[in-house]
Design a protein around this motif. Structure first.
Motif, PDB file in Angstrom:
ATOM      1  N   TYR A  20       0.839  -1.197   0.000  1.00 61.89           N
ATOM      2  CA  TYR A  20       0.000   0.000   0.000  1.00 61.89           C
ATOM      3  C   TYR A  20       0.878   1.253   0.000  1.00 61.89           C
ATOM      4  N   THR A  21       1.921   1.238   0.851  1.00 63.14           N
ATOM      5  CA  THR A  21       2.815   2.396   0.904  1.00 63.14           C
ATOM      6  C   THR A  21       3.479   2.632  -0.442  1.00 63.14           C
TER       7      THR A  21
ATOM      8  N   LYS B  89      -9.194   8.578  -6.740  1.00 59.51           N
ATOM      9  CA  LYS B  89      -9.391   7.165  -7.051  1.00 59.51           C
ATOM     10  C   LYS B  89      -8.173   6.325  -6.696  1.00 59.51           C
ATOM     11  N   ARG B  90      -6.988   6.876  -6.839  1.00 52.38           N
ATOM     12  CA  ARG B  90      -5.783   6.071  -6.703  1.00 52.38           C
ATOM     13  C   ARG B  90      -5.665   5.467  -5.302  1.00 52.38           C
ATOM     14  N   TRP B  91      -6.135   6.212  -4.317  1.00 52.64           N
ATOM     15  CA  TRP B  91      -6.118   5.762  -2.925  1.00 52.64           C
ATOM     16  C   TRP B  91      -6.892   4.460  -2.776  1.00 52.64           C
ATOM     17  N   ILE B  92      -8.081   4.425  -3.391  1.00 53.11           N
ATOM     18  CA  ILE B  92      -8.928   3.227  -3.263  1.00 53.11           C
ATOM     19  C   ILE B  92      -8.336   2.068  -4.045  1.00 53.11           C
ATOM     20  N   SER B  94      -5.217   1.410  -4.695  1.00 53.64           N
ATOM     21  CA  SER B  94      -4.082   0.781  -4.022  1.00 53.64           C
ATOM     22  C   SER B  94      -4.538   0.013  -2.788  1.00 53.64           C
ATOM     23  N   LEU B  95      -5.581   0.519  -2.129  1.00 47.00           N
ATOM     24  CA  LEU B  95      -6.125  -0.241  -0.987  1.00 47.00           C
ATOM     25  C   LEU B  95      -6.648  -1.585  -1.461  1.00 47.00           C
ATOM     26  N   VAL B  96      -7.344  -1.571  -2.608  1.00 51.72           N
ATOM     27  CA  VAL B  96      -7.888  -2.828  -3.142  1.00 51.72           C
ATOM     28  C   VAL B  96      -6.754  -3.785  -3.501  1.00 51.72           C
ATOM     29  N   VAL B  97      -5.698  -3.258  -4.139  1.00 53.05           N
ATOM     30  CA  VAL B  97      -4.572  -4.122  -4.514  1.00 53.05           C
ATOM     31  C   VAL B  97      -3.942  -4.746  -3.265  1.00 53.05           C
TER      32      VAL B  97
END
Lengths: 104, 172
Positions: A20-21, B89-92, B94-97
């Motif tokens: 995530y980071t 959107k990118r925040w979500i 990367s959380l999903v990944v």
């Protein structure tokens, strides 16, 4: 006694935090910090497997492998930070979005 | 629940919170300090695995050297001390990944039968740190990986000095 999978869950959670980071952060130094965390979780796994499953065979593969990961991590950080500082000197920025000289 | 389990859970909570703070906190210097706490939690985990030598190496190498190097790099590069991440959107994504990776690992973990394994108490021979040193320099053991890793360190040393040095007469 602590079961083996507790350690594996801990390292899986830390690994996901590392991923995530690496994906969210835009500063290259923080991306490097995420990579460090991921390398550490690999070490937890290696040592846990060694301690729980292979200690009676008497070989030290887990410990030696973890030590070599330390060496690789130290080398990676030294070269990575050298590159970041060199890039900062040319571009006055360490944000990954600004370092696009190779973009076609 | 035994004392060891309690210590493990407390340590795991501290380590995971430190990791989350590292990935979320806005100021770079604070992120580096949270990283130090997370690395220390990993050192305690090594201690719980009764790998005492590795726990000490973790503190010396990671906290003593790598974290300090990162702090120096933060101080040498201004302008990026406040890290902003895209909050759209990118925040979500990367959380999903990250959650997919976590789910995959946990799925593989719980279908694996040996995960319930418990430790046996260490014998005196297994606690001997000298065995690691002997194995590292034993030609039958790990001498070649040891020497290759020393060459890797030397190459990294030379490479980072060359990259980091200011070359005169180059276009900026």
């Amino acid at each position: 006694m602590i079961p083996l999978y507790w350690f594996l869950i801990l390292s899986a959670v830390l690994f996901s935090i590392g991923i995530y980071t690496v994906i969210t952060r835009r500063n290259t130094i923080t991306i490097l910090m995420g990579v460090e965390l991921m390398l550490n979780t690999a070490n937890i796994n290696l040592l846990a497997f060694w301690r729980y499953l292979y200690i009676d065979t008497g070989n030290l593969d887990g410990v030696i492998f973890a030590l070599i990961i330390f060496v690789a991590a130290a080398a990676e950080v030294a070269v990575g930070l050298g590159l970041i500082i060199s890039a900062y000197r040319r571009r006055q920025s360490v944000v990954a979005n600004d370092l696009d000289a190779l973009k076609g | 629940m035994t004392v060891m389990q309690l210590i493990f859970l407390l340590n795991a909570a501290v380590t995971i919170i430190a990791g989350i703070m590292m990935s979320r906190v806005r100021r770079l210097l604070h992120a580096a300090l949270w990283l130090v706490l997370a690395l220390f939690g990993v050192a305690v985990t090594f201690g719980l695995l009764e790998a005492s030598f590795l726990a000490i190496v973790q503190v010396v190498v990671y906290i003593g050297a790598i974290a300090i190097l990162i702090l120096f790099a933060i101080m040498l590069t201004r302008g990026g001390t406040d890290d902003t991440y895209d909050n759209s959107k990118r925040w979500i994504i990367s959380l999903v990944v990250a959650l997919i990776a976590l789910g995959g690992i946990l799925l593989a973990l719980f279908t694996w039968p040996q995960g319930q394994a418990l430790t046996t108490p260490l014998t005196a021979a297994q606690q001997d740190i000298g065995a690691i040193g002997i194995a590292l320099l034993d030609p039958e053991g790990y001498l070649i990986p040891f020497e290759i890793s020393s060459i890797l360190l030397l190459a990294a040393l030379v490479g980072s000095i060359y990259v980091g040095i200011e070359h005169k007469g180059e276009e900026k």
